[in-house]
Design a protein around this motif. Structure first.
Motif, mmCIF file in Angstrom:
data_model
loop_
_atom_site.group_PDB
_atom_site.id
_atom_site.type_symbol
_atom_site.label_atom_id
_atom_site.label_comp_id
_atom_site.label_asym_id
_atom_site.label_seq_id
_atom_site.Cartn_x
_atom_site.Cartn_y
_atom_site.Cartn_z
ATOM 1 N N MET A 262 67.774 65.744 -121.693
ATOM 2 C CA MET A 262 66.363 65.385 -121.867
ATOM 3 C C MET A 262 65.547 66.651 -122.093
ATOM 4 S SD MET A 262 63.897 63.232 -119.243
ATOM 5 C CE MET A 262 64.939 61.776 -119.370
ATOM 6 N N ASN A 263 64.667 66.631 -123.089
ATOM 7 C CA ASN A 263 63.817 67.778 -123.369
ATOM 8 C C ASN A 263 62.804 67.985 -122.247
ATOM 9 O OD1 ASN A 263 65.112 68.124 -125.818
ATOM 10 N ND2 ASN A 263 63.616 66.923 -126.957
ATOM 11 N N ALA A 264 62.163 69.135 -122.263
ATOM 12 C CA ALA A 264 61.132 69.445 -121.282
ATOM 13 C C ALA A 264 59.882 69.919 -121.999
ATOM 14 C CB ALA A 264 61.631 70.512 -120.309
ATOM 15 N N GLY A 265 58.761 69.896 -121.301
ATOM 16 C CA GLY A 265 57.515 70.395 -121.848
ATOM 17 C C GLY A 265 56.806 69.384 -122.715
ATOM 18 N N PRO A 266 55.673 69.762 -123.301
ATOM 19 C CA PRO A 266 54.889 68.851 -124.131
ATOM 20 C C PRO A 266 55.705 68.266 -125.279
ATOM 21 C CG PRO A 266 53.644 70.835 -123.661
ATOM 22 C CD PRO A 266 55.041 71.081 -123.169
ATOM 23 N N VAL A 267 55.335 67.074 -125.700
ATOM 24 C CA VAL A 267 56.063 66.332 -126.731
ATOM 25 C C VAL A 267 55.416 66.579 -128.089
ATOM 26 C CG1 VAL A 267 56.712 64.024 -127.535
ATOM 27 C CG2 VAL A 267 56.805 64.574 -125.078
ATOM 28 N N GLY A 268 56.211 66.950 -129.063
ATOM 29 C CA GLY A 268 55.711 67.177 -130.408
ATOM 30 C C GLY A 268 55.443 65.875 -131.144
ATOM 31 N N VAL A 269 54.299 65.815 -131.820
ATOM 32 C CA VAL A 269 53.831 64.602 -132.491
ATOM 33 C C VAL A 269 53.423 64.939 -133.914
ATOM 34 C CG1 VAL A 269 51.938 62.908 -132.546
ATOM 35 C CG2 VAL A 269 53.057 63.457 -130.374
ATOM 36 N N ALA A 270 53.709 64.020 -134.841
ATOM 37 C CA ALA A 270 53.191 64.111 -136.204
ATOM 38 C C ALA A 270 52.471 62.821 -136.542
ATOM 39 C CB ALA A 270 54.310 64.355 -137.206
ATOM 40 N N VAL A 271 51.360 62.932 -137.220
ATOM 41 C CA VAL A 271 50.561 61.781 -137.647
ATOM 42 C C VAL A 271 50.819 61.527 -139.127
ATOM 43 C CG1 VAL A 271 48.200 60.953 -138.053
ATOM 44 C CG2 VAL A 271 48.776 62.112 -135.903
ATOM 45 N N VAL A 272 51.192 60.291 -139.455
ATOM 46 C CA VAL A 272 51.380 59.891 -140.851
ATOM 47 C C VAL A 272 50.274 58.905 -141.211
ATOM 48 C CG1 VAL A 272 52.878 58.713 -142.500
ATOM 49 C CG2 VAL A 272 53.867 60.245 -140.772
ATOM 50 N N GLY A 273 49.457 59.276 -142.184
ATOM 51 C CA GLY A 273 48.301 58.477 -142.582
ATOM 52 C C GLY A 273 47.028 59.142 -142.108
ATOM 53 N N ALA A 274 46.262 59.712 -143.029
ATOM 54 C CA ALA A 274 45.056 60.463 -142.680
ATOM 55 C C ALA A 274 43.802 59.705 -143.068
ATOM 56 C CB ALA A 274 45.082 61.839 -143.357
ATOM 57 N N GLY A 275 43.826 58.378 -142.915
ATOM 58 C CA GLY A 275 42.672 57.555 -143.242
ATOM 59 C C GLY A 275 41.630 57.546 -142.133
ATOM 60 N N VAL A 276 40.771 56.509 -142.148
ATOM 61 C CA VAL A 276 39.626 56.454 -141.250
ATOM 62 C C VAL A 276 40.043 56.542 -139.787
ATOM 63 C CG1 VAL A 276 37.742 54.977 -140.448
ATOM 64 C CG2 VAL A 276 38.190 55.205 -142.898
ATOM 65 N N ILE A 277 41.094 55.811 -139.395
ATOM 66 C CA ILE A 277 41.463 55.742 -137.979
ATOM 67 C C ILE A 277 42.097 57.031 -137.484
ATOM 68 C CG2 ILE A 277 43.798 54.831 -138.293
ATOM 69 C CD1 ILE A 277 41.199 53.718 -135.658
ATOM 70 N N SER A 278 42.606 57.853 -138.384
ATOM 71 C CA SER A 278 43.329 59.060 -137.957
ATOM 72 C C SER A 278 42.437 60.022 -137.184
ATOM 73 C CB SER A 278 43.948 59.775 -139.161
ATOM 74 O OG SER A 278 42.944 60.311 -140.011
ATOM 75 N N SER A 279 41.156 60.082 -137.529
ATOM 76 C CA SER A 279 40.275 61.018 -136.822
ATOM 77 C C SER A 279 40.148 60.660 -135.352
ATOM 78 C CB SER A 279 38.887 61.042 -137.484
ATOM 79 O OG SER A 279 38.270 59.777 -137.421
ATOM 80 N N HIS A 280 40.178 59.353 -135.041
ATOM 81 C CA HIS A 280 40.110 58.938 -133.639
ATOM 82 C C HIS A 280 41.345 59.411 -132.884
ATOM 83 C CE1 HIS A 280 36.616 56.268 -134.217
ATOM 84 N NE2 HIS A 280 37.149 56.026 -135.409
ATOM 85 N N TYR A 281 42.511 59.226 -133.482
ATOM 86 C CA TYR A 281 43.744 59.672 -132.838
ATOM 87 C C TYR A 281 43.787 61.188 -132.715
ATOM 88 C CZ TYR A 281 46.133 55.130 -132.823
ATOM 89 O OH TYR A 281 46.507 53.839 -132.559
ATOM 90 N N LEU A 282 43.503 61.883 -133.792
ATOM 91 C CA LEU A 282 43.611 63.342 -133.770
ATOM 92 C C LEU A 282 42.628 63.959 -132.788
ATOM 93 C CD1 LEU A 282 44.104 63.900 -137.591
ATOM 94 C CD2 LEU A 282 45.758 64.474 -135.810
ATOM 95 N N ARG A 283 41.431 63.393 -132.710
ATOM 96 C CA ARG A 283 40.429 63.922 -131.785
ATOM 97 C C ARG A 283 40.926 63.860 -130.343
ATOM 98 N NH1 ARG A 283 36.517 61.125 -133.413
ATOM 99 N NH2 ARG A 283 36.343 59.505 -131.823
ATOM 100 N N HIS A 284 41.560 62.739 -129.971
ATOM 101 C CA HIS A 284 42.018 62.586 -128.597
ATOM 102 C C HIS A 284 43.360 63.264 -128.351
ATOM 103 C CE1 HIS A 284 38.667 60.035 -127.698
ATOM 104 N NE2 HIS A 284 38.976 59.207 -128.682
ATOM 105 N N LEU A 285 44.321 63.081 -129.263
ATOM 106 C CA LEU A 285 45.634 63.678 -129.059
ATOM 107 C C LEU A 285 45.549 65.198 -128.939
ATOM 108 C CD1 LEU A 285 47.806 61.586 -131.554
ATOM 109 C CD2 LEU A 285 47.851 61.451 -129.057
ATOM 110 N N SER A 286 44.618 65.804 -129.658
ATOM 111 C CA SER A 286 44.506 67.263 -129.611
ATOM 112 C C SER A 286 43.969 67.770 -128.272
ATOM 113 C CB SER A 286 43.613 67.769 -130.756
ATOM 114 O OG SER A 286 42.293 67.260 -130.625
ATOM 115 N N THR A 287 43.475 66.861 -127.412
ATOM 116 C CA THR A 287 42.970 67.267 -126.092
ATOM 117 C C THR A 287 43.948 66.963 -124.962
ATOM 118 O OG1 THR A 287 41.852 65.168 -125.575
ATOM 119 C CG2 THR A 287 40.621 66.784 -126.898
#
Length: 367
Positions: free
Chosen positions: A1-26
């Motif tokens: 099992m890996n350790a530490g923060p989990v790496g994430v990639a977002v596919v689709g940079a439309g309207v809803i992506s800003s909501h996800y990116l704003r929160h995930l980045s915090t």
């Protein structure tokens, strides 16, 4: 099992992506490593705004070895294909709703994940917010006794007045039932358990809609799906629900009320993460407001819960099984609306356990 923060990639940079990116980045327990879109310039713009190191095509982010979860924010018609591509690249997948366009496609996604020992998660995650988690605690404490009946409604004139590209919201896989219905149905399943049977009536008020804002304002486009849906849902427990999902109503209405043997609860809009949460006893003249506790961090809580589950081995809450069951409810409603025959459901879903009251998305737990 890996350790530490989990790496994430977002596919689709439309309207809803800003909501996800704003929160995930915090959230310190995840690291957003890539953004992809068919329009790579749009992906690059989003990456710059949120400090994401890589932007490009889907293949670009799927080859990043540090990415463990792909957040699939594409349009509904692409959900299944993108999810399968991510799974076959060895990535766990968390998608926007619905899980797929139909049950066959969704079953392929969940089967592929099971075969590869990978996780599937899916929006909405609003039921993890303070408002609906507080409602879950109130129900578990017996505040209104045994739930008996539910009234739920989403009514508006539709998103074309504000969305610059609303056409996909009136295509197969969207409409009021598939676009906003998941918020209501996911909340009900999370609170009341799985559904057992549905009946429905569906209508389409107009064959075309007109874009009301943005560079394409005034452009007409076809409507492919029902825009007014009434459904009756019997849950496997004691409760039944009367639901309305409409893009044809001049009255804006977003509500869920649960009636129990000892009172009633009025829930917050399930497309939000906060309150208010109201209660009323059998002999009360007025509603009273209940305290609401928990996180209101916003979209991305389901991704974070899934990321933490990868490190701890505990089940994640916004699961593929929950999304598959909600998809079957919606599909059955659509089918019942077409032929007037009720449908029994074949899938089920475990009731997601409540979040601990001290669950903090902004606390680092995976270092």
């Amino acid at each position: 099992m890996n350790a530490g923060p989990v790496g994430v990639a977002v596919v689709g940079a439309g309207v809803i992506s800003s909501h996800y990116l704003r929160h995930l980045s915090t959230f310190p327990d995840v690291r957003v490593l890539g953004v992809a879109d068919l329009d790579t310039a749009r992906a690059e713009t989003a990456a710059r705004e949120y400090g994401v190191p890589v932007a490009g095509t889907v293949d670009t982010v799927l080859t990043l070895p540090e990415v463990e979860i792909v957040v699939n924010l594409t349009i509904p018609s692409a959900h299944g294909a993108v999810a399968l591509a991510a799974l076959r690249a060895g990535k766990h997948v968390y998608g926007e709703k619905p899980l797929a366009l139909d049950m066959d496609e969704a079953a392929k996604v969940t089967a592929e994940a099971a075969n590869l020992n990978l996780l599937v998660g899916n929006a909405p995650d609003t039921f993890l917010g303070a408002g609906l988690q507080s409602a879950a605690r109130a129900l578990a404490a017996g505040l209104i006794g045994t739930p008996v009946a539910v009234t739920a409604a989403l009514q508006s004139l539709g998103p074309e007045s504000w969305h610059p590209n609303p056409e996909f919201l009136y295509q197969r896989g969207a409409g009021p039932l598939f676009d906003l219905g998941p918020y209501y149905l996911t909340a009900l399943v999370a609170l009341l358990g799985p559904a057992a049977r549905v009946a429905a009536s569906t209508r389409r008020a107009r064959d075309h809609r007109v874009i009301g804002s943005g560079p394409k304002a005034g452009t007409a486009f076809p409507v492919e799906v029902p825009t007014h849906v009434n459904a009756l849902i019997d849950f496997a427990g004691s409760a039944s629900a009367t639901t309305t999902f409409s893009f044809d109503s001049p009255v804006d209405r977003r509500m869920i009320e649960i009636i129990g043997t000892e009172g009633a609860l009025s829930l917050p809009d399930p497309n939000t993460f906060d309150g208010p949460l109201l209660a009323r006893g059998l002999h009360d003249a007025e509603w009273r407001e209940l305290p609401v506790t928990g996180t209101t961090a916003g979209r991305g809580l389901g991704v974070l819960d899934m990321a933490r589950s990868l490190r701890t081995g505990t089940p994640h809450r916004a699961s593929g099984a929950l999304a598959l069951h909600v998809l079957e409810i919606m599909t059955a409603i659509g089918d019942a609306g077409e032929d007037g025959e009720s449908r029994r459901l074949h899938t089920t879903s475990p009731t997601p356990p409540p979040l601990p009251q001290d669950w903090d998305p902004h606390a680092a737990t995976l270092e």
